[in-house]
Design a protein around this motif. Structure first.
Motif, PDB file in Angstrom:
ATOM      1  N   UNK A  20       0.868  -1.180   0.000  1.00  0.00           N
ATOM      2  CA  UNK A  20       0.000   0.000   0.000  1.00  0.00           C
ATOM      3  C   UNK A  20       0.900   1.223   0.000  1.00  0.00           C
ATOM      4  N   UNK A  21       0.724   2.107  -0.992  1.00  0.00           N
ATOM      5  CA  UNK A  21       1.570   3.290  -1.127  1.00  0.00           C
ATOM      6  C   UNK A  21       0.730   4.542  -0.891  1.00  0.00           C
ATOM      7  N   UNK A  22       1.193   5.403   0.000  1.00  0.00           N
ATOM      8  CA  UNK A  22       0.564   6.705   0.177  1.00  0.00           C
ATOM      9  C   UNK A  22       1.656   7.694   0.531  1.00  0.00           C
ATOM     10  N   UNK A  23       1.278   8.930   0.796  1.00  0.00           N
ATOM     11  CA  UNK A  23       2.278   9.936   1.143  1.00  0.00           C
ATOM     12  C   UNK A  23       1.866  11.318   0.689  1.00  0.00           C
ATOM     13  N   UNK A  24       2.740  12.265   0.938  1.00  0.00           N
ATOM     14  CA  UNK A  24       2.480  13.670   0.649  1.00  0.00           C
ATOM     15  C   UNK A  24       2.475  13.919  -0.855  1.00  0.00           C
ATOM     16  N   UNK A  25       1.496  14.654  -1.333  1.00  0.00           N
ATOM     17  CA  UNK A  25       1.436  15.015  -2.749  1.00  0.00           C
ATOM     18  C   UNK A  25       2.710  15.754  -3.140  1.00  0.00           C
ATOM     19  N   UNK A  26       3.306  15.343  -4.256  1.00  0.00           N
ATOM     20  CA  UNK A  26       4.576  15.922  -4.669  1.00  0.00           C
ATOM     21  C   UNK A  26       5.769  15.198  -4.091  1.00  0.00           C
ATOM     22  N   UNK A  27       5.520  14.182  -3.256  1.00  0.00           N
ATOM     23  CA  UNK A  27       6.613  13.445  -2.639  1.00  0.00           C
ATOM     24  C   UNK A  27       7.234  12.408  -3.549  1.00  0.00           C
ATOM     25  N   UNK A  28       6.489  11.954  -4.566  1.00  0.00           N
ATOM     26  CA  UNK A  28       7.031  10.974  -5.503  1.00  0.00           C
ATOM     27  C   UNK A  28       6.244   9.687  -5.588  1.00  0.00           C
ATOM     28  N   UNK A  29       4.946   9.727  -5.236  1.00  0.00           N
ATOM     29  CA  UNK A  29       4.138   8.498  -5.290  1.00  0.00           C
ATOM     30  C   UNK A  29       4.110   7.895  -6.685  1.00  0.00           C
ATOM     31  N   UNK A  30       3.971   8.744  -7.710  1.00  0.00           N
ATOM     32  CA  UNK A  30       3.877   8.213  -9.067  1.00  0.00           C
ATOM     33  C   UNK A  30       5.176   7.532  -9.490  1.00  0.00           C
ATOM     34  N   UNK A  31       6.314   8.056  -9.026  1.00  0.00           N
ATOM     35  CA  UNK A  31       7.598   7.417  -9.323  1.00  0.00           C
ATOM     36  C   UNK A  31       7.688   6.073  -8.622  1.00  0.00           C
ATOM     37  N   UNK A  32       7.226   6.013  -7.369  1.00  0.00           N
ATOM     38  CA  UNK A  32       7.207   4.749  -6.639  1.00  0.00           C
ATOM     39  C   UNK A  32       6.335   3.736  -7.372  1.00  0.00           C
ATOM     40  N   UNK A  33       5.166   4.173  -7.848  1.00  0.00           N
ATOM     41  CA  UNK A  33       4.256   3.276  -8.559  1.00  0.00           C
ATOM     42  C   UNK A  33       4.913   2.712  -9.821  1.00  0.00           C
ATOM     43  N   UNK A  34       5.587   3.577 -10.591  1.00  0.00           N
ATOM     44  CA  UNK A  34       6.251   3.108 -11.820  1.00  0.00           C
ATOM     45  C   UNK A  34       7.381   2.143 -11.490  1.00  0.00           C
ATOM     46  N   UNK A  35       8.107   2.421 -10.406  1.00  0.00           N
ATOM     47  CA  UNK A  35       9.197   1.529 -10.015  1.00  0.00           C
ATOM     48  C   UNK A  35       8.658   0.165  -9.606  1.00  0.00           C
ATOM     49  N   UNK A  36       7.536   0.146  -8.896  1.00  0.00           N
ATOM     50  CA  UNK A  36       6.936  -1.124  -8.508  1.00  0.00           C
ATOM     51  C   UNK A  36       6.467  -1.903  -9.732  1.00  0.00           C
ATOM     52  N   UNK A  37       5.936  -1.207 -10.717  1.00  0.00           N
ATOM     53  CA  UNK A  37       5.575  -1.881 -11.967  1.00  0.00           C
ATOM     54  C   UNK A  37       6.810  -2.491 -12.623  1.00  0.00           C
ATOM     55  N   UNK A  38       7.937  -1.764 -12.556  1.00  0.00           N
ATOM     56  CA  UNK A  38       9.169  -2.251 -13.188  1.00  0.00           C
ATOM     57  C   UNK A  38       9.640  -3.567 -12.590  1.00  0.00           C
ATOM     58  N   UNK A  39       9.330  -3.796 -11.309  1.00  0.00           N
ATOM     59  CA  UNK A  39       9.797  -5.026 -10.661  1.00  0.00           C
ATOM     60  C   UNK A  39       8.673  -6.057 -10.526  1.00  0.00           C
ATOM     61  N   UNK A  40       7.603  -5.877 -11.306  1.00  0.00           N
ATOM     62  CA  UNK A  40       6.618  -6.939 -11.429  1.00  0.00           C
ATOM     63  C   UNK A  40       5.335  -6.808 -10.648  1.00  0.00           C
ATOM     64  N   UNK A  41       5.080  -5.652 -10.032  1.00  0.00           N
ATOM     65  CA  UNK A  41       3.829  -5.478  -9.308  1.00  0.00           C
ATOM     66  C   UNK A  41       2.706  -5.047 -10.254  1.00  0.00           C
ATOM     67  N   UNK A  42       1.507  -5.525  -9.961  1.00  0.00           N
ATOM     68  CA  UNK A  42       0.305  -5.030 -10.623  1.00  0.00           C
ATOM     69  C   UNK A  42      -0.158  -3.835  -9.795  1.00  0.00           C
ATOM     70  N   UNK A  43      -0.129  -2.639 -10.382  1.00  0.00           N
ATOM     71  CA  UNK A  43      -0.349  -1.407  -9.631  1.00  0.00           C
ATOM     72  C   UNK A  43      -1.741  -0.843  -9.902  1.00  0.00           C
ATOM     73  N   UNK A  44      -2.475  -0.572  -8.819  1.00  0.00           N
ATOM     74  CA  UNK A  44      -3.786   0.075  -8.891  1.00  0.00           C
ATOM     75  C   UNK A  44      -3.623   1.481  -8.333  1.00  0.00           C
TER      76      UNK A  44
END
Length: 314
Positions: A20-44
């Protein structure tokens, strides 16, 4: 619908690798999501908290393709609630093992990022950008305090953050606890995402040795100098033993990623050399360890100028 209210399926919920990913807007959530996709996670992305339980149930029953699932929650969702900690606890009571990731950065860095894209904060309304950040921090404070992993992106660019996330969540060849040994300079601030912080300023500073000043702790001459000082070997040996003594308990609690921060004055010599040596010893003991030198080279970077918070939409 809560997790407890959903009929248990035949699959073992504990086998679902749920982040589960959350955090402050502008902190980098979208980058975290893309990185998780890169290592095989199905991201919602942009999932309302009220649907987390149902989404987890579907993922648990969905087979190998979604065995590694990540859900990104943020205040853009109109259905965002204020009890993410309660949602996580419900998941655990339901047999899941969620891993909560929180992404954060200093306010002045968040402000610069919003100014760069000329976008208003989702919670600022007609107020100032700083007002929206403050409101979001208050809303997310319980989640930050309960996070299993905290990524402080204050000193990270997008590529550095992506690399750290991928290192942390790449499917390991061994299920053992993984370490990042981070060096830093106290004059640049203590890393907020560290699980342990140690101070090696008790060792003589190679900065005062002219032949070593321009080198860093990854250079053999500096490393040999630092590790050859009185107390250096004793510190490395005892601190590594302390870390290894905690691994069984952390693994039992489901933690899989630890950040160890080693600090000196500027983060260039002593902390770098000691971090490298501790990482080697942890790896030799069977616990994968990488290094990240946060402030090496910072003396070459000019101080950022101040920014004024923007008001309203632009």
């Amino acid at each position: 619908m809560g997790v407890a209210a959903v009929h248990a399926g035949s699959s073992d919920r504990s086998e679902l690798d749920l982040v589960i990913v959350t955090g402050i807007s502008g902190g980098g959530r979208s980058t975290v999501a893309r990185a998780l996709e890169n290592v095989g996670y199905y991201v919602i992305d942009n999932l309302p908290e009220s649907l987390v339980g149902q989404a987890a149930e579907l993922a648990a029953a969905g087979g190998e393709e979604v065995r590694r699932t990540a859900m990104v929650l943020d205040v853009r969702s109109r259905a965002f609630m204020t009890d993410l900690v309660g949602v996580i606890e419900d998941l655990r009571k339901g047999g899941f093992k969620p891993h909560l990731v929180f992404v954060d950065a200093d306010d002045d860095v968040i402000i610069r990022r919003f100014e760069k894209v000329r976008r208003a904060h989702p919670l600022q309304g007609d107020g100032m950008l700083a007002d929206g950040i403050a409101a979001e921090r208050l809303l997310l404070e319980p989640a930050r305090g309960s996070a299993d992993t905290l990524f402080d992106t204050t000193h990270l660019n997008e590529n550095q953050l992506r690399a750290r996330v991928e290192d942390a969540f790449l499917a390991p060849s061994s299920p053992r606890l993984q370490f990042t040994c981070m060096s830093f300079g106290f004059k640049y601030g203590i890393p907020r995402d560290a699980d342990y912080v140690a101070d090696v300023r008790f060792l003589p500073n190679p900065y005062w040795v002219p032949a070593l000043r321009e080198h860093t702790g990854t250079d053999s001459d500096v490393s040999e100098y630092v590790l050859g000082q009185d107390g250096a070997e004793e510190f490395v040996e005892s601190y590594t033993a302390l870390l290894l003594g905690t691994t069984q308990g952390f693994e039992r609690e489901g933690k899989r990623y630890m950040t160890i921060a080693i600090g000196c004055t500027g983060g260039k010599h002593r902390s770098v050399a000691i971090s490298e040596e501790i990482a080697k010893r942890l790896t030799a003991a069977g616990f994968p360890a990488n290094t990240y030198h946060r402030d090496r080279g910072n003396e070459l970077v000019p101080a950022p100028h101040r920014h004024t918070p923007i008001r309203g939409n632009r």
